[in-house]
Design a protein around this motif. Sequence first.
Motif, PDB file in Angstrom:
ATOM      1  N   GLY B  22       0.834  -1.207   0.000  1.00  0.00           N
ATOM      2  CA  GLY B  22       0.000   0.000   0.000  1.00  0.00           C
ATOM      3  C   GLY B  22       0.863   1.250   0.000  1.00  0.00           C
ATOM      4  N   LEU B  23       1.911   1.234   0.816  1.00  0.00           N
ATOM      5  CA  LEU B  23       2.819   2.385   0.881  1.00  0.00           C
ATOM      6  C   LEU B  23       3.488   2.618  -0.475  1.00  0.00           C
ATOM      7  CD1 LEU B  23       4.238   4.508   2.601  1.00  0.00           C
ATOM      8  CD2 LEU B  23       5.920   2.792   3.233  1.00  0.00           C
ATOM      9  N   ALA B  24       3.920   1.539  -1.110  1.00  0.00           N
ATOM     10  CA  ALA B  24       4.559   1.667  -2.427  1.00  0.00           C
ATOM     11  C   ALA B  24       3.586   2.283  -3.429  1.00  0.00           C
ATOM     12  CB  ALA B  24       5.034   0.300  -2.913  1.00  0.00           C
ATOM     13  N   ALA B  67      18.648  -8.079  -3.836  1.00  0.00           N
ATOM     14  CA  ALA B  67      17.331  -8.065  -4.481  1.00  0.00           C
ATOM     15  C   ALA B  67      16.680  -6.683  -4.341  1.00  0.00           C
ATOM     16  CB  ALA B  67      16.429  -9.137  -3.868  1.00  0.00           C
ATOM     17  N   LEU B  68      16.871  -6.074  -3.164  1.00  0.00           N
ATOM     18  CA  LEU B  68      16.324  -4.716  -2.971  1.00  0.00           C
ATOM     19  C   LEU B  68      16.983  -3.723  -3.927  1.00  0.00           C
ATOM     20  CD1 LEU B  68      14.658  -5.629  -0.638  1.00  0.00           C
ATOM     21  CD2 LEU B  68      15.735  -3.904   0.807  1.00  0.00           C
ATOM     22  N   ALA B  69      18.307  -3.839  -4.060  1.00  0.00           N
ATOM     23  CA  ALA B  69      19.019  -2.952  -4.979  1.00  0.00           C
ATOM     24  C   ALA B  69      18.516  -3.171  -6.396  1.00  0.00           C
ATOM     25  CB  ALA B  69      20.519  -3.222  -4.897  1.00  0.00           C
ATOM     26  N   PHE B  70      18.325  -4.450  -6.767  1.00  0.00           N
ATOM     27  CA  PHE B  70      17.791  -4.749  -8.092  1.00  0.00           C
ATOM     28  C   PHE B  70      16.420  -4.099  -8.267  1.00  0.00           C
ATOM     29  CE2 PHE B  70      14.794  -7.236 -10.546  1.00  0.00           C
ATOM     30  CZ  PHE B  70      15.429  -7.288 -11.779  1.00  0.00           C
ATOM     31  N   ALA B  71      15.559  -4.250  -7.260  1.00  0.00           N
ATOM     32  CA  ALA B  71      14.207  -3.697  -7.344  1.00  0.00           C
ATOM     33  C   ALA B  71      14.255  -2.186  -7.508  1.00  0.00           C
ATOM     34  CB  ALA B  71      13.409  -4.071  -6.097  1.00  0.00           C
ATOM     35  N   PHE B  72      15.188  -1.559  -6.794  1.00  0.00           N
ATOM     36  CA  PHE B  72      15.327  -0.113  -6.874  1.00  0.00           C
ATOM     37  C   PHE B  72      15.728   0.313  -8.284  1.00  0.00           C
ATOM     38  CE2 PHE B  72      17.772   3.795  -6.641  1.00  0.00           C
ATOM     39  CZ  PHE B  72      16.966   4.599  -5.856  1.00  0.00           C
ATOM     40  N   ILE B  73      16.752  -0.342  -8.812  1.00  0.00           N
ATOM     41  CA  ILE B  73      17.244   0.026 -10.147  1.00  0.00           C
ATOM     42  C   ILE B  73      16.175  -0.261 -11.202  1.00  0.00           C
ATOM     43  CG2 ILE B  73      18.958  -0.545 -11.909  1.00  0.00           C
ATOM     44  CD1 ILE B  73      20.872  -1.100  -9.486  1.00  0.00           C
ATOM     45  N   ALA B  74      15.490  -1.401 -11.049  1.00  0.00           N
ATOM     46  CA  ALA B  74      14.439  -1.736 -12.011  1.00  0.00           C
ATOM     47  C   ALA B  74      13.332  -0.683 -11.970  1.00  0.00           C
ATOM     48  CB  ALA B  74      13.868  -3.127 -11.705  1.00  0.00           C
ATOM     49  N   GLY B  75      12.986  -0.239 -10.767  1.00  0.00           N
ATOM     50  CA  GLY B  75      11.941   0.779 -10.641  1.00  0.00           C
ATOM     51  C   GLY B  75      12.345   2.067 -11.328  1.00  0.00           C
ATOM     52  N   TRP B 183      14.081  13.320 -11.993  1.00  0.00           N
ATOM     53  CA  TRP B 183      14.848  12.340 -11.240  1.00  0.00           C
ATOM     54  C   TRP B 183      14.177  11.975  -9.924  1.00  0.00           C
ATOM     55  CZ3 TRP B 183      17.912   8.795 -12.655  1.00  0.00           C
ATOM     56  CH2 TRP B 183      18.675   8.964 -13.813  1.00  0.00           C
ATOM     57  N   MET B 184      13.507  12.961  -9.327  1.00  0.00           N
ATOM     58  CA  MET B 184      12.797  12.666  -8.076  1.00  0.00           C
ATOM     59  C   MET B 184      11.720  11.618  -8.337  1.00  0.00           C
ATOM     60  SD  MET B 184      14.246  14.378  -5.814  1.00  0.00           S
ATOM     61  CE  MET B 184      15.796  14.875  -6.507  1.00  0.00           C
ATOM     62  N   LEU B 185      11.023  11.752  -9.467  1.00  0.00           N
ATOM     63  CA  LEU B 185      10.001  10.764  -9.825  1.00  0.00           C
ATOM     64  C   LEU B 185      10.631   9.386  -9.977  1.00  0.00           C
ATOM     65  CD1 LEU B 185       7.652  12.332 -12.506  1.00  0.00           C
ATOM     66  CD2 LEU B 185       7.087  11.477 -10.248  1.00  0.00           C
ATOM     67  N   ALA B 186      11.739   9.355 -10.689  1.00  0.00           N
ATOM     68  CA  ALA B 186      12.411   8.075 -10.921  1.00  0.00           C
ATOM     69  C   ALA B 186      12.854   7.464  -9.593  1.00  0.00           C
ATOM     70  CB  ALA B 186      13.595   8.267 -11.853  1.00  0.00           C
ATOM     71  N   LEU B 187      13.398   8.297  -8.697  1.00  0.00           N
ATOM     72  CA  LEU B 187      13.805   7.799  -7.384  1.00  0.00           C
ATOM     73  C   LEU B 187      12.608   7.240  -6.627  1.00  0.00           C
ATOM     74  CD1 LEU B 187      16.331  10.404  -5.935  1.00  0.00           C
ATOM     75  CD2 LEU B 187      16.771   8.109  -6.805  1.00  0.00           C
ATOM     76  N   GLY B 188      11.475   7.941  -6.736  1.00  0.00           N
ATOM     77  CA  GLY B 188      10.250   7.481  -6.083  1.00  0.00           C
ATOM     78  C   GLY B 188       9.869   6.091  -6.578  1.00  0.00           C
ATOM     79  N   TRP B 189       9.988   5.897  -7.893  1.00  0.00           N
ATOM     80  CA  TRP B 189       9.691   4.572  -8.453  1.00  0.00           C
ATOM     81  C   TRP B 189      10.660   3.529  -7.921  1.00  0.00           C
ATOM     82  CZ3 TRP B 189       6.246   2.276 -11.947  1.00  0.00           C
ATOM     83  CH2 TRP B 189       5.196   3.115 -12.345  1.00  0.00           C
ATOM     84  N   ILE B 195      10.524  -1.165  -1.654  1.00  0.00           N
ATOM     85  CA  ILE B 195       9.567  -1.461  -0.572  1.00  0.00           C
ATOM     86  C   ILE B 195       8.704  -2.663  -0.953  1.00  0.00           C
ATOM     87  CG2 ILE B 195       7.592  -0.570   0.736  1.00  0.00           C
ATOM     88  CD1 ILE B 195       8.805   2.246   0.309  1.00  0.00           C
ATOM     89  N   GLY B 196       8.262  -2.669  -2.214  1.00  0.00           N
ATOM     90  CA  GLY B 196       7.475  -3.799  -2.699  1.00  0.00           C
ATOM     91  C   GLY B 196       8.259  -5.101  -2.609  1.00  0.00           C
ATOM     92  N   ALA B 197       9.557  -5.025  -2.932  1.00  0.00           N
ATOM     93  CA  ALA B 197      10.393  -6.221  -2.893  1.00  0.00           C
ATOM     94  C   ALA B 197      10.475  -6.781  -1.476  1.00  0.00           C
ATOM     95  CB  ALA B 197      11.792  -5.900  -3.422  1.00  0.00           C
ATOM     96  N   VAL B 198      10.591  -5.901  -0.486  1.00  0.00           N
ATOM     97  CA  VAL B 198      10.591  -6.355   0.906  1.00  0.00           C
ATOM     98  C   VAL B 198       9.315  -7.154   1.171  1.00  0.00           C
ATOM     99  CG1 VAL B 198      10.502  -5.649   3.316  1.00  0.00           C
ATOM    100  CG2 VAL B 198      11.998  -4.436   1.731  1.00  0.00           C
ATOM    101  N   ALA B 199       8.185  -6.596   0.739  1.00  0.00           N
ATOM    102  CA  ALA B 199       6.895  -7.260   0.964  1.00  0.00           C
ATOM    103  C   ALA B 199       6.884  -8.647   0.328  1.00  0.00           C
ATOM    104  CB  ALA B 199       5.761  -6.402   0.418  1.00  0.00           C
ATOM    105  N   ALA B 200       7.337  -8.730  -0.920  1.00  0.00           N
ATOM    106  CA  ALA B 200       7.262 -10.012  -1.628  1.00  0.00           C
ATOM    107  C   ALA B 200       8.185 -11.042  -0.978  1.00  0.00           C
ATOM    108  CB  ALA B 200       7.623  -9.829  -3.097  1.00  0.00           C
ATOM    109  N   ILE B 201       9.395 -10.614  -0.591  1.00  0.00           N
ATOM    110  CA  ILE B 201      10.344 -11.560  -0.001  1.00  0.00           C
ATOM    111  C   ILE B 201       9.824 -12.060   1.357  1.00  0.00           C
ATOM    112  CG2 ILE B 201      12.685 -11.788   0.944  1.00  0.00           C
ATOM    113  CD1 ILE B 201      13.587  -9.835  -1.250  1.00  0.00           C
ATOM    114  N   MET B 202       9.139 -11.180   2.094  1.00  0.00           N
ATOM    115  CA  MET B 202       8.574 -11.587   3.375  1.00  0.00           C
ATOM    116  C   MET B 202       7.346 -12.475   3.177  1.00  0.00           C
ATOM    117  SD  MET B 202      10.284 -10.679   5.971  1.00  0.00           S
ATOM    118  CE  MET B 202      11.870 -10.833   5.187  1.00  0.00           C
TER     119      MET B 202
END
Lengths: 238, 288, 334
Positions: B22-24, B67-75, B183-189, B195-202
């Motif tokens: 939800g936060l994501a 995996a979090l770093a990957f999720a960040f870069i992918a976003g 860039w702020m938008l991209a960082l937000g993504w 954050i989503g990746a944390v949820a999925a891994i948990m």
Amino acid sequence: MSALLELKGVNAAYGQSQVIYDLNLSVADGGITALLGANGAGKTTTLRTICNMRVRCSGTITFAGKKIDGLQTEDIVRRGIAHVPDGRGTFVHLTVEENLVLGAYSRRDRAAVAQDMERVFGYFPRLRERIAQQAGTLSGGEQQMLAIARALMLRPRLLLLDEPSFGLAPLIVQEIFRILNRINTEDGVSMLLVEQNANLALSLAHDVYLLETGRVVLNGPAAQVRNDDSARRAYLGY
Amino acid sequence: MDTFLHQLLSGLANGGIYASIGLALVMIFQATHHINFAQGEQAMFSAYIALTLIQAGVPYWAAFLIALAFAFIAGVAIERVVVRQFDNAPVLAVVVVFLGMLFIINSLAGWLFTYNVQAFPSPFPVGLGSKFLSAHEIGMIGVTLVTLAVVYAFFRFTPLGLAMRAAAQNPEASRLVGIRVGWMLALGWGLAGAIGAVAAIMAAPIVYIEPNMMAGILLYGFAAALLGGINNPWGAAVGGFIVGVAENLAGAYVVGTELKLSVALVIIIVVLVTKPAGLFGRTVVTRV
Amino acid sequence: MTVRTEPVMAAALPKAWSAWQATGVVALLVIAVIVPFAVSSFHLLQLTMVVIYAIALLGLNILTGYNGQISLGHGAFYAVGAYTMAILIERAGMPYWSIVPVAGIVCFIVGFLFGLPALRLEGHYLALSTFALAVATPQLLKFHALEKWTGGVQGTFVPGFAAPLGLPLAWDQWLYLFSLGIAAALFFFAWNLLRGSTGIAITAIRDHPIAAKTMGINISLYKLLTFGVSAMYTGIAGALGALVAQFVSPDSFTIFLSLSLLVGAVIGGVASIFGAIFGALFIQFVPNFADQISKAVTWAVYGLFMITFMYLMPNGIAGFLKVIGERLRRRRNS
């Protein structure tokens, strides 16, 4: 005095409709230039063109001797042009302090920023009282002060002001204009001031341009325009 | 009483997952006014990255961070390469683009990692468990709370976080103070992706991992975001916990697991009908 | 997610047709009628589905495109229509053709009732509610208390019949023509509905609800009726779809169906009657095409097609053709 900002042969348009035609304008280093004209004359568009805010334009714009037309808004701002847009452009959901911190976002000199914060509070003591308050809850006059204060936090060389008197009580307007005068004389910040209130603008400005449907119809030193009865009556209506 | 407590706490544990998703969603919504329907698939794919690393012998928490770093870069990449192109497109066109991304990521995951349901390890020692909550559930609540705290601190106390909030609220004024809004938008993504990746891994040790694992979770995350108020990230987090508890209690006491998804959603919709701005949202008055 | 289409679209209410447009429509109909005698039964099946999807998409388009109420759950109405057909044939022994209007009425009522809470929900909240409806649909269809009628997880078979009046047609040929006739009638009805004052009211509510209210439009009533009519169209499509598939089961009506319908409506072109036809062609044939390109990542290819279409034609195929048409006209006039 040399020109800090210079527009040469600038045309500007929103989409298909052209608003500004072959505009030549300059702001002296350390000077205050007023841009007058009726609604729809192109005053706001001129400011937006300088900052490249969703306006298509041709012609050249130089700032401190360097070409700035075609640059992104962010990069123009980072060269020292602070713009106080119409509607003020404050972050209404953030606090006064956060607004001021954001004003200095592009600067890296932490210590000087803290000093500037103090100086800004010197100009606008009321903002210090409201430091933790959400900007949206300030009165109109306070919001205008915040907008100017936020712009000053950039430590700009040039301040673009879009109708700072708009919608404010006369006493507040007088106060703001007094402070603008101090900012100009004490800090040496140059200004390009858009106003509908010609009398007020003429009292502050050194030079004046009068726009009519996107073209300059009159320009010269403020004192001269103030004393030119025919120009005053024809264009300024008093 | 014990069963009730168990259901309640276990609902809170699941709620942490919904809170994160939800936060994501809210983070991206605030900046773009779009719901990212591909959020769940992005998260699922990152979980597969973690699993692949763990199977290759990388220690759990190292795999987690990679995996979090990957999720960040992918976003960031998705925003820069795809979403950016649709800045001025009609709302529904953007919805279709997000659905397109959902299909693409889902299909790629099925191709690369197969559609087989696989087990996913939990890093928490079994001894942590109690009669109310399993070890993983306790660990999951802890990880969720840490994530929320980190995100909160980032937005509240760092200049970059402040700039991101500013860019989301008022892009034009942000440009005027020199913020690079794009860039702020991209960082937000990127951040939302992480954050989503944390949820999925948990979630993976509980629901098992497979390409469609996030469908239901995304829906609950969406519900959490709306329930908390789509303009309020912390409301979304609280909304997530409420949804988790409501889901579990409905499943245990009202209709059984068969219909619990439907019932939980009906409850949420009823709440929204009576409180259209969400529980913690501000009503936005638009000028006409 | 208030669906606010471009102002251009406000002018997109169907107007009276020019002569060549009318000729085009007649030609299209003639070709459509000849087709079942010219293609293989597999292709005929696909074309029948195009006709059926076109009806469903038109229904969704009336709601989402013209009235601005987004639905991610129209698959639910499609399912209600399909199950109405299956159950009434099997349990009540009614003739299939008489069930089509019944399915329409049932779905109108279901849509109208679902519209009641939806009145209070706008934008994203409506999106969530309809999304939830779509997710819940297969669960409800599997629900054991209803198993006596629905057939539960197993689903129910739907028999085929002979063409009526001793016509020398196979069942699939007849079913195609039957669907085509119903589609033609429903398209004509929608065209009539949307070009008149009803259409103006519906679009006014989308573009400017407050102004619409001040003009004396009963917003709630119109929104409910739009929901009902929209569900009716999609439900009739579902009833015909059950006849084509000869089988209904919960897993035919997952969220995927609902999302496909939305994709079809948007890619075809929202707030356009012909957009429904283009959208139907897209959701029927592009997945097959994607499958031919790559068996391994079919849906990734499909997703790429979706994104590419939206990139090139943000207002859908109908919107794109309209711009092209206007450009040609301008060139001819100048």
